[in-house]
Design an enzyme around this catalytic site. Structure first.
Site, PDB file in Angstrom:
ATOM      1  N   PHE B 122       0.847  -1.182   0.000  1.00  0.00           N
ATOM      2  CA  PHE B 122       0.000   0.000   0.000  1.00  0.00           C
ATOM      3  C   PHE B 122       0.886   1.237   0.000  1.00  0.00           C
ATOM      4  O   PHE B 122       1.805   1.338   0.823  1.00  0.00           O
ATOM      5  CB  PHE B 122      -0.893  -0.023   1.248  1.00  0.00           C
ATOM      6  CG  PHE B 122      -1.860   1.118   1.345  1.00  0.00           C
ATOM      7  CD1 PHE B 122      -2.888   1.268   0.413  1.00  0.00           C
ATOM      8  CD2 PHE B 122      -1.755   2.052   2.369  1.00  0.00           C
ATOM      9  CE1 PHE B 122      -3.796   2.324   0.511  1.00  0.00           C
ATOM     10  CE2 PHE B 122      -2.666   3.106   2.471  1.00  0.00           C
ATOM     11  CZ  PHE B 122      -3.680   3.241   1.535  1.00  0.00           C
ATOM     12  N   LEU B 124       0.944   5.258   0.388  1.00  0.00           N
ATOM     13  CA  LEU B 124       0.328   6.548   0.688  1.00  0.00           C
ATOM     14  C   LEU B 124       1.419   7.571   1.034  1.00  0.00           C
ATOM     15  O   LEU B 124       1.490   8.655   0.444  1.00  0.00           O
ATOM     16  CB  LEU B 124      -0.657   6.400   1.862  1.00  0.00           C
ATOM     17  CG  LEU B 124      -1.308   7.701   2.381  1.00  0.00           C
ATOM     18  CD1 LEU B 124      -2.225   8.308   1.325  1.00  0.00           C
ATOM     19  CD2 LEU B 124      -2.112   7.447   3.662  1.00  0.00           C
ATOM     20  N   THR B 125       2.298   7.193   1.991  1.00  0.00           N
ATOM     21  CA  THR B 125       3.302   8.122   2.530  1.00  0.00           C
ATOM     22  C   THR B 125       4.235   8.679   1.449  1.00  0.00           C
ATOM     23  O   THR B 125       4.619   7.972   0.524  1.00  0.00           O
ATOM     24  CB  THR B 125       4.140   7.382   3.601  1.00  0.00           C
ATOM     25  OG1 THR B 125       3.262   6.973   4.633  1.00  0.00           O
ATOM     26  CG2 THR B 125       5.228   8.266   4.183  1.00  0.00           C
ATOM     27  N   SER B 131       2.348  12.163   8.568  1.00  0.00           N
ATOM     28  CA  SER B 131       1.118  12.329   9.345  1.00  0.00           C
ATOM     29  C   SER B 131       0.123  13.222   8.601  1.00  0.00           C
ATOM     30  O   SER B 131      -1.088  13.011   8.661  1.00  0.00           O
ATOM     31  CB  SER B 131       1.456  12.950  10.704  1.00  0.00           C
ATOM     32  OG  SER B 131       2.223  12.046  11.473  1.00  0.00           O
ATOM     33  N   ASP B 239      -8.518   1.635   9.181  1.00  0.00           N
ATOM     34  CA  ASP B 239      -9.423   1.118  10.214  1.00  0.00           C
ATOM     35  C   ASP B 239      -9.355  -0.409  10.278  1.00  0.00           C
ATOM     36  O   ASP B 239      -9.422  -1.013  11.346  1.00  0.00           O
ATOM     37  CB  ASP B 239     -10.870   1.543   9.926  1.00  0.00           C
ATOM     38  CG  ASP B 239     -11.118   3.017  10.298  1.00  0.00           C
ATOM     39  OD1 ASP B 239     -10.237   3.617  10.945  1.00  0.00           O
ATOM     40  OD2 ASP B 239     -12.185   3.539   9.936  1.00  0.00           O
ATOM     41  N   GLN B 336      15.915  -5.521  29.925  1.00  0.00           N
ATOM     42  CA  GLN B 336      16.353  -5.252  31.303  1.00  0.00           C
ATOM     43  C   GLN B 336      16.524  -6.553  32.091  1.00  0.00           C
ATOM     44  O   GLN B 336      17.489  -6.712  32.833  1.00  0.00           O
ATOM     45  CB  GLN B 336      15.311  -4.339  31.993  1.00  0.00           C
ATOM     46  CG  GLN B 336      15.787  -3.761  33.315  1.00  0.00           C
ATOM     47  CD  GLN B 336      16.911  -2.742  33.118  1.00  0.00           C
ATOM     48  OE1 GLN B 336      17.057  -2.162  32.052  1.00  0.00           O
ATOM     49  NE2 GLN B 336      17.712  -2.549  34.147  1.00  0.00           N
ATOM     50  N   GLU B 363       1.616   3.287  10.131  1.00  0.00           N
ATOM     51  CA  GLU B 363       0.148   3.279  10.010  1.00  0.00           C
ATOM     52  C   GLU B 363      -0.480   4.309  10.936  1.00  0.00           C
ATOM     53  O   GLU B 363      -1.486   4.053  11.601  1.00  0.00           O
ATOM     54  CB  GLU B 363      -0.423   1.875  10.242  1.00  0.00           C
ATOM     55  CG  GLU B 363      -0.041   0.985   9.080  1.00  0.00           C
ATOM     56  CD  GLU B 363      -0.936  -0.210   8.901  1.00  0.00           C
ATOM     57  OE1 GLU B 363      -0.396  -1.260   8.595  1.00  0.00           O
ATOM     58  OE2 GLU B 363      -2.165  -0.094   9.037  1.00  0.00           O
ATOM     59  N   GLY B 364       0.124   5.493  10.942  1.00  0.00           N
ATOM     60  CA  GLY B 364      -0.337   6.586  11.799  1.00  0.00           C
ATOM     61  C   GLY B 364       0.465   6.570  13.083  1.00  0.00           C
ATOM     62  O   GLY B 364       0.413   5.583  13.830  1.00  0.00           O
TER      63      GLY B 364
END
Lengths: 263, 384
Positions: B122, B124-125, B131, B239, B336, B363-364
């Protein structure tokens, strides 16, 4: 080509625990799995089918819960499953087991090759595969690590030996017992698992096979288990230290000494 | 905890677990070190039918939904977050087609994706649009029976390895975010090329590349939904996919926790295994509780999505936010518990910590998730 594969359900020994008091396997809570060597037999049977066409029939003898092992075999690509389950089969040793399996295979009639794992991880006898070939009076090749060629009439296979391997040509039908070098078993497919879950499993009892009652179950088993014990561990040997030349001389002297007749 | 999975879901989980333990775990360090794409594992997943768990049966899948995808992603992530994302990113690339694709598009692309013959991705960016997704500059200009794409997408997971790309581009600059549209672009289309493979901190088994479009001509049939639907397609896709990122985070955290428990039982200090010390016990208890809470939230959200509930943006953002923040914390605590050994590459847990970080970003970002949650809270309060 009709391919038969014989499998056994065994306790999963990958995470085995031993009872420190009795030195025996703790069976409670131990899952049952298909004998690891039989996984290679299933894979080779399915690969052979994929090359030559035909079908793979998987057979197992044991209590009713062996059904889960048969379903797993179906999910891995076997086409039909037969469960040999009857109280009359209980207590079978390798002789009675191979006799019963051979009688079931006779009932199938039309078969070209029978695959078995080289041995089971619980009993470790490696006798059932050869036993089937004896009862059916057909050839066998054990420790098969490669099938070079196979058709309806004959096969050329590699038998693993301690020194290397033998190349053997055999007529069919034949019993082949396989070693882990032969392939890498596949992961089942989701659709295979879903089909296997719903699949019909044939259940055959003693009366369905043309067996002689004297040859099955405990009565048909000549093996007598006298005693089961853990062999005492070997006492630690001697370690010679120093320069190689000196150590070798010391070692040879020590061996000579050991070989001298003792009176 | 028992999540009352269906029989089919149990099969999916067990199968994915088997692949993770037997096939992925032994090669995870190799792919992390070399960055080599895990084609061998992709082939095994394909043969196991798991690429089709979220695709309808009529398109060659097994008819499950996001919950099925979540279960497989979580199991793979326990062994390697990088390999798991190669799998999950294919689902991300397929969702625009599943949600908004035409019957022809579904028939053409979904069966190969379900069989694992083709991976998807996919896009988009962009460099200037992270953002602020509305700032994308890639354009798609209609010309007769075609669209001509120009621009560069950045940091695309499965870039270069996938065959099917769903890409968002601007078709009408004057309309702002309503001027974006989504397209299917196939690898090999003239004018469509890839930039260099990125050298990442974590999820190094996965391939991340630029998608470069230079007068790339695609048939008009490759438009998904209608012109102007690009952002709706992207938002609805997220979503659906955010529970998958949540599952990746839960899996990575659980994997790190499992290593930490095993190590705490083996590591002896002050003549006792460190698992006998309350300080370590409390850490393990908190880690496990956090993982379980995140898992419950992710599963609940996945089931909401599958039930077809309309308003899932808030739940979906919350699942992604909570699970990824939890994952960062739990993997840090796992390092740790391993102490100095945990900082060393010979031990597996530092990789989990590196793999965890991306789940808070992609993804956000988690800041964007908080924004989504807050705006939904305010919207919901106005309806009351």
């Amino acid at each position: 080509m009709n391919i038969v594969v014989c499998i056994k359900q065994v306790p999963d020994t990958t995470n085995v625990r031993i009872d420190p008091n009795t030195n025996t396997l703790i069976r409670e809570g131990v899952e049952s799995v298909i004998n690891p060597f039989d996984m290679y037999a299933i894979e080779e049977a399915v690969r052979t089918k994929e090359k030559t066409g035909g079908k793979v029939i998987v057979i197992s003898m044991g209590p009713p819960q062996v059904e889960t092992a048969l379903r797993e075999a179906l999910s891995l690509g076997c086409d039909e499953a037969i469960l040999l389950s009857d109280r009359a089969f209980a207590g079978s040793d390798t002789w009675a087991t191979s006799y019963t399996l051979a009688m079931a295979i006779k009932k199938i009639k039309d078969f070209n090759v029978i695959f078995c794992g080289k041995q089971a991880s619980d009993g470790d006898t490696a006798q059932v595969g050869p036993g089937i070939s004896a009862h059916l009076d057909i050839p066998q090749v054990t420790y098969v690590k490669k099938i070079e060629k196979i058709d309806e009439k004959s096969a050329i296979v590699y038998r693993m030996t301690e020194e290397g391997y033998d190349v053997i040509e055999t007529p069919l039908p034949v019993v082949l017992t396989v070693v882990k070098e032969i392939n890498t078993p596949r992961i089942p497919s989701l659709k295979g698992k879903m089909t296997a879950k719903k699949a019909q499993i044939l259940a055959w009892k003693a009366q369905d096979l043309n067996v002689n009652d004297k040859f099955i179950g405990l009565n048909g088993s000549p093996t007598q288990v006298v005693k089961i014990f853990t062999p005492s561990p070997r006492s630690g040997g001697e370690i010679f230290q120093g320069e190689t030349d000196e150590v070798v001389v010391k070692l040879i002297d020590r061996i000579k000494d050991e070989l001298k007749p003792k009176f | 905890m028992d999540y009352l999975l269906t029989e089919q879901q149990i099969m999916i989980r067990d199968l994915a677990r088997q692949i993770a333990q037997e096939k992925i775990a032994p090669v995870a360090a190799h792919h992390d070190e070399t960055g080599e794409f895990p084609w061998g594992i992709m082939k095994i997943i394909a043969e196991s039918d798991l690429f089709g768990v979220f695709i309808e049966e009529k398109y060659g899948g097994t008819g499950g939904g996001v919950m099925d995808l979540v279960l497989a992603t979580e199991e793979f992530s326990k062994a390697c977050g990088g390999i798991a994302v190669c799998y999950a990113a294919t689902a991300l690339g397929a969702f625009p087609i599943i949600l908004y694709g035409s019957e022809e598009q579904k028939k053409k692309y979904l069966p190969d994706i379900a069989k694992g013959k083709k991976l998807a991705a996919f896009g988009l960016t962009e460099a200037g649009a992270g953002s602020d997704a509305g700032a994308i500059a890639t354009t798609a200009k209609k010309s007769g029976d075609h669209y001509i794409l120009n621009g560069t997408k950045q940091w695309i997971t499965n870039g270069g390895e996938a065959e099917v790309y769903t890409v968002v581009a601007i078709t009408d600059k004057t309309k702002g975010s309503r001027g974006a549209s989504a397209f299917i672009v196939e690898k090999g289309t003239p004018g469509f090329e890839f930039g260099k493979k990125e050298n990442k901190m974590g999820i190094r088994a996965s391939a991340t590349r630029e998608l470069v479009f230079n007068d790339c001509k695609i048939p008009k049939e490759n438009l998904i939904a209608k012109e102007g639907y690009g952002f709706i397609v992207a938002m609805k896709t997220f979503d659906q996919s955010r529970p998958g990122i949540g599952a990746q985070a839960v899996g990575i955290a659980q994997g790190a926790l499992d290593h930490a428990i095993k190590y705490a039982k083996e590591r002896v200090q002050f003549e006792k295994p460190i698992s006998s010390f309350q300080g370590v016990q409390f850490m393990l208890a908190d880690m496990s509780t956090q993982v379980e809470a995140a898992r419950a939230l992710v599963y609940a959200t996945a089931r909401m999505v599958d039930a077809g509930i309309k308003d899932i943006s808030r739940a979906s953002a919350q699942a992604k936010l909570f699970a990824s923040d939890m994952c960062m914390k739990v993997t840090t605590d796992a390092v740790q518990i391993f102490g100095g050994y945990g900082y060393m590459k010979e031990y597996p847990v530092e990789k989990y910590m590196r793999d965890a970080k991306i789940t808070q970003i992609y993804e956000g970002t988690n800041q964007i998730q908080r924004g989504v949650i807050a705006s939904n809270l305010i919207k919901e309060s106005l309806k009351k």
